[in-house]
Design a protein around this motif. Structure first.
Motif, mmCIF file in Angstrom:
data_model
loop_
_atom_site.group_PDB
_atom_site.id
_atom_site.type_symbol
_atom_site.label_atom_id
_atom_site.label_comp_id
_atom_site.label_asym_id
_atom_site.label_seq_id
_atom_site.Cartn_x
_atom_site.Cartn_y
_atom_site.Cartn_z
ATOM 1 N N ALA A 1 23.933 -33.871 -7.351
ATOM 2 C CA ALA A 1 23.178 -34.363 -8.510
ATOM 3 C C ALA A 1 22.205 -33.309 -9.027
ATOM 4 O O ALA A 1 21.928 -33.256 -10.228
ATOM 5 C CB ALA A 1 22.422 -35.638 -8.139
ATOM 6 N N SER B 1 22.664 -30.196 -9.438
ATOM 7 C CA SER B 1 23.300 -29.271 -10.390
ATOM 8 C C SER B 1 23.899 -29.978 -11.599
ATOM 9 O O SER B 1 24.433 -29.322 -12.490
ATOM 10 C CB SER B 1 24.382 -28.455 -9.671
ATOM 11 O OG SER B 1 25.360 -29.305 -9.139
ATOM 12 N N HIS B 2 23.790 -31.289 -11.640
ATOM 13 C CA HIS B 2 24.325 -32.041 -12.778
ATOM 14 C C HIS B 2 23.380 -31.901 -13.970
ATOM 15 O O HIS B 2 22.167 -32.053 -13.837
ATOM 16 C CB HIS B 2 24.490 -33.513 -12.394
ATOM 17 C CG HIS B 2 25.406 -34.256 -13.303
ATOM 18 N ND1 HIS B 2 25.046 -34.644 -14.577
ATOM 19 C CD2 HIS B 2 26.672 -34.684 -13.122
ATOM 20 C CE1 HIS B 2 26.049 -35.287 -15.144
ATOM 21 N NE2 HIS B 2 27.054 -35.320 -14.278
ATOM 22 N N ARG C 1 22.718 -33.856 -16.410
ATOM 23 C CA ARG C 1 22.023 -35.074 -16.850
ATOM 24 C C ARG C 1 20.972 -35.551 -15.854
ATOM 25 O O ARG C 1 20.341 -36.583 -16.060
ATOM 26 C CB ARG C 1 23.043 -36.177 -17.105
ATOM 27 C CG ARG C 1 23.896 -35.852 -18.332
ATOM 28 C CD ARG C 1 24.841 -36.945 -18.741
ATOM 29 N NE ARG C 1 24.278 -38.257 -18.693
ATOM 30 C CZ ARG C 1 24.949 -39.337 -18.303
ATOM 31 N NH1 ARG C 1 26.206 -39.235 -17.935
ATOM 32 N NH2 ARG C 1 24.382 -40.517 -18.296
ATOM 33 N N THR C 2 20.759 -34.796 -14.795
ATOM 34 C CA THR C 2 19.720 -35.164 -13.835
ATOM 35 C C THR C 2 18.368 -34.710 -14.366
ATOM 36 O O THR C 2 18.190 -33.542 -14.701
ATOM 37 C CB THR C 2 19.993 -34.507 -12.462
ATOM 38 O OG1 THR C 2 21.264 -34.949 -11.986
ATOM 39 C CG2 THR C 2 18.929 -34.874 -11.456
ATOM 40 N N VAL D 1 25.567 -40.702 -13.160
ATOM 41 C CA VAL D 1 25.522 -39.426 -12.450
ATOM 42 C C VAL D 1 25.665 -39.665 -10.945
ATOM 43 O O VAL D 1 26.423 -38.963 -10.263
ATOM 44 C CB VAL D 1 24.215 -38.661 -12.771
ATOM 45 C CG1 VAL D 1 24.084 -37.406 -11.917
ATOM 46 C CG2 VAL D 1 24.151 -38.313 -14.249
ATOM 47 N N GLU E 1 29.281 -40.554 -10.119
ATOM 48 C CA GLU E 1 30.114 -39.359 -10.186
ATOM 49 C C GLU E 1 29.877 -38.454 -8.965
ATOM 50 O O GLU E 1 30.825 -37.948 -8.350
ATOM 51 C CB GLU E 1 29.794 -38.594 -11.470
ATOM 52 C CG GLU E 1 30.580 -37.328 -11.659
ATOM 53 C CD GLU E 1 30.151 -36.589 -12.926
ATOM 54 O OE1 GLU E 1 30.135 -35.341 -12.874
ATOM 55 O OE2 GLU E 1 29.835 -37.241 -13.943
ATOM 56 N N CYS E 2 28.626 -38.282 -8.592
ATOM 57 C CA CYS E 2 28.298 -37.420 -7.452
ATOM 58 C C CYS E 2 28.755 -38.035 -6.130
ATOM 59 O O CYS E 2 29.183 -37.307 -5.232
ATOM 60 C CB CYS E 2 26.801 -37.128 -7.420
ATOM 61 S SG CYS E 2 26.268 -36.089 -8.800
#
Length: 127
Positions: free
Chosen positions: A24, A26-27, A29-30, A83, A86-87
């Motif tokens: 998360a 490196s996402h 949208r975090t 997110v 997905e993670c």
């Protein structure tokens, strides 16, 4: 025997949640607030130094039992649900890059050494 199995399952789940937080981070949208907490949580989890040393009976393990899950919970609450989903999906098949893990460990150790140096030098210089 059931108690030991329960503890092992919870430890495995905590480890999996740390992988989720790592992904998360490196996402795109975090939010930055969650990223800051993720750095603290993963850094604390990887750190060889605890707030309360583990050799102190009961209290030594309480910080790991309370602080780590609390930090994970807090970070996850700040990350959008999509997110996190997905993670978590990616975390099921994720494998750690050992080179990056070693580098992270060295950086964390350096930060602790620097912190101890600054504290000790401040104590002895200000006397």
């Amino acid at each position: 025997m059931g108690f030991l199995k329960t503890i092992k399952e919870k430890a495995k789940k905590l480890k999996q949640e740390l992988v989720v937080l790592h992904l998360a981070y490196s996402h795109p949208r975090t939010p930055w607030t969650a990223k800051a907490i993720i750095i603290l949580v993963i850094g604390y989890a990887l750190s060889p130094i605890d707030l309360i040393p583990d050799f102190i009976p009961v209290l030594g393990l309480l910080d790991d039992i309370i602080l780590l899950p609390l930090g994970i919970y807090w970070a996850i609450k700040l990350i959008p649900n999509e997110v996190i989903k997905e993670c978590r999906e990616r975390a099921r098949t994720y494998s750690w890059d050992k080179k990056k893990s070693i580098v992270a460990g060295v950086i964390i150790a350096f930060i602790w050494i620097l912190a101890v140096y600054l504290i000790v030098s401040h104590i002895f210089i200000n006397r």
